[in-house]
Design a protein around this motif. Structure first.
Motif, short mmCIF file in Angstrom:
data_model
loop_
_atom_site.label_atom_id
_atom_site.label_comp_id
_atom_site.label_asym_id
_atom_site.label_seq_id
_atom_site.Cartn_x
_atom_site.Cartn_y
_atom_site.Cartn_z
N GLU A 91 38.64 38.59 48.89
CA GLU A 91 39.66 39.59 49.21
C GLU A 91 40.07 40.38 47.97
O GLU A 91 40.28 41.59 48.04
CB GLU A 91 40.88 38.90 49.82
CG GLU A 91 40.64 38.37 51.22
CD GLU A 91 41.80 37.52 51.74
OE1 GLU A 91 42.85 37.44 51.05
OE2 GLU A 91 41.64 36.94 52.82
N ALA A 92 40.20 39.69 46.83
CA ALA A 92 40.58 40.38 45.59
C ALA A 92 39.50 41.38 45.18
O ALA A 92 39.81 42.51 44.76
CB ALA A 92 40.82 39.36 44.49
N LEU A 93 38.23 41.00 45.31
CA LEU A 93 37.13 41.91 44.95
C LEU A 93 37.09 43.10 45.91
O LEU A 93 36.86 44.24 45.48
CB LEU A 93 35.80 41.14 44.95
CG LEU A 93 34.60 41.88 44.39
CD1 LEU A 93 34.84 42.30 42.95
CD2 LEU A 93 33.36 41.02 44.47
N SER A 94 37.34 42.85 47.18
CA SER A 94 37.35 43.93 48.18
C SER A 94 38.50 44.90 47.91
O SER A 94 38.33 46.12 47.99
CB SER A 94 37.46 43.33 49.58
OG SER A 94 37.52 44.34 50.54
N ALA A 95 39.67 44.34 47.55
CA ALA A 95 40.82 45.20 47.24
C ALA A 95 40.55 46.02 45.98
O ALA A 95 40.88 47.22 45.92
CB ALA A 95 42.08 44.36 47.05
N ARG A 96 39.92 45.42 44.99
CA ARG A 96 39.59 46.15 43.76
C ARG A 96 38.58 47.26 44.03
O ARG A 96 38.67 48.35 43.48
CB ARG A 96 39.06 45.15 42.72
CG ARG A 96 38.63 45.76 41.43
CD ARG A 96 39.82 46.27 40.66
NE ARG A 96 39.35 46.84 39.42
CZ ARG A 96 39.94 47.81 38.78
NH1 ARG A 96 41.05 48.32 39.23
NH2 ARG A 96 39.45 48.29 37.67
N LEU A 97 37.60 46.97 44.91
CA LEU A 97 36.60 47.97 45.28
C LEU A 97 37.27 49.15 45.99
O LEU A 97 36.96 50.32 45.68
CB LEU A 97 35.52 47.34 46.16
CG LEU A 97 34.44 48.30 46.68
CD1 LEU A 97 33.61 48.85 45.53
CD2 LEU A 97 33.56 47.60 47.69
N ASP A 98 38.17 48.83 46.93
CA ASP A 98 38.88 49.91 47.65
C ASP A 98 39.66 50.78 46.68
O ASP A 98 39.64 52.02 46.78
CB ASP A 98 39.83 49.32 48.70
CG ASP A 98 39.09 48.72 49.88
OD1 ASP A 98 37.90 49.07 50.07
OD2 ASP A 98 39.69 47.91 50.60
N LYS A 99 40.35 50.16 45.75
CA LYS A 99 41.15 50.91 44.77
C LYS A 99 40.27 51.79 43.89
O LYS A 99 40.60 52.94 43.61
CB LYS A 99 41.94 49.90 43.92
CG LYS A 99 42.92 50.54 42.99
CD LYS A 99 43.72 49.45 42.26
CE LYS A 99 44.69 50.07 41.31
NZ LYS A 99 45.44 49.09 40.56
N GLU A 100 39.13 51.23 43.47
CA GLU A 100 38.21 51.98 42.60
C GLU A 100 37.59 53.16 43.37
O GLU A 100 37.46 54.26 42.82
CB GLU A 100 37.12 51.03 42.08
CG GLU A 100 36.26 51.58 41.00
CD GLU A 100 37.00 51.85 39.69
OE1 GLU A 100 36.65 52.84 39.02
OE2 GLU A 100 37.94 51.10 39.35
N SER A 149 40.15 55.93 43.78
CA SER A 149 40.40 56.66 42.54
C SER A 149 39.27 57.65 42.25
O SER A 149 39.48 58.68 41.64
CB SER A 149 40.60 55.71 41.37
OG SER A 149 39.39 55.07 41.06
N LYS A 169 32.01 52.47 50.70
CA LYS A 169 32.30 51.03 50.80
C LYS A 169 31.28 50.32 51.67
O LYS A 169 30.83 49.23 51.34
CB LYS A 169 33.71 50.81 51.35
CG LYS A 169 34.08 49.34 51.43
CD LYS A 169 35.50 49.15 51.85
CE LYS A 169 35.80 47.66 51.87
NZ LYS A 169 37.14 47.36 52.25
#
Length: 197
Positions: free
Chosen positions: A27-36, A39, A46
């Motif tokens: 989940e943390a990696l998915s959230a970081r991917l979404d944020k990146e 931006s 995705k």
């Protein structure tokens, strides 16, 4: 033997905890991917990156698994029972500390077994030497009572002493007789009391 076996493994209580860690990381990696992606302005990429992320996570977990100890067992061992109690590391440390303490006591006892007999032997020989020298001192002295004046005992005093000695003998016989009578009276009292009940 592999040198990696000397390194400590990461302890995890249960398999469910390991799955929760995997889900949190995913989940943390998915959230970081979404944020990146947001931006950079490419949120549509995705779906193309998800298979690569899943493969990365799977490889990451496969690499991490040999370094884990779940419920006190390495993950390389096949799981025999699902009903096994959790591994208690505090209890394991306590058992090892007791084992170390036992080894220390065994070592101390072994050291005492080597030194105590010699100490006791020396002490006993010293006491025997003192005893022998005391016996020699007493044997060498000649007991003479020349310096002690002879006293005459008064006839009244001698008569009182002889009567007292005869009374003492009578009293010791009387005491045993009175004790027997008291014991018989007590047993008779208990028998009468038992008959009344």
């Amino acid at each position: 033997m592999d040198a990696r076996e000397d390194l400590p493994k990461v302890s995890i209580e249960t398999e469910q905890d390991w799955k929760r860690i995997q889900n949190n990381l995913s989940e943390a990696l998915s959230a970081r991917l979404d944020k990146e992606l947001e931006s950079r302005g490419k949120p549509g990429d995705k779906e193309a990156l998800l298979p690569h992320i899943d493969q990365f996570l799977e490889t990451l977990f496969d690499i991490a698994r040999p370094n884990l100890r779940i419920n006190g067992r390495t993950t390389e061992e096949p799981s025999q029972d699902d009903d096994v109690e959790p591994f208690d590391e505090a209890l394991d440390r306590y058992i090892w500390s007791l084992s170390d303490q036992r080894l220390k006591w065994d070592k101390e006892i072994a050291a005492r077994r080597r030194t105590r007999p010699k100490e006791l032997e020396g002490l006993i020989s010293e006491i025997n030497a003192q005893h022998d020298s005391a016996e020699l001192d007493v044997a060498q002295e000649d007991p003479t009572y020349d310096g002690v004046p002879a006293m005459e005992i008064d006839s009244d005093l001698q008569e009182v002493f002889s009567r007292t000695a005869s009374l003492t003998a009578q009293l010791s016989q009387s005491i045993s007789l009175q004790h027997e009578r008291a014991t018989r009276a007590k047993s008779a009292f208990q028998e009468i009391k038992a008959l009344k009940s």
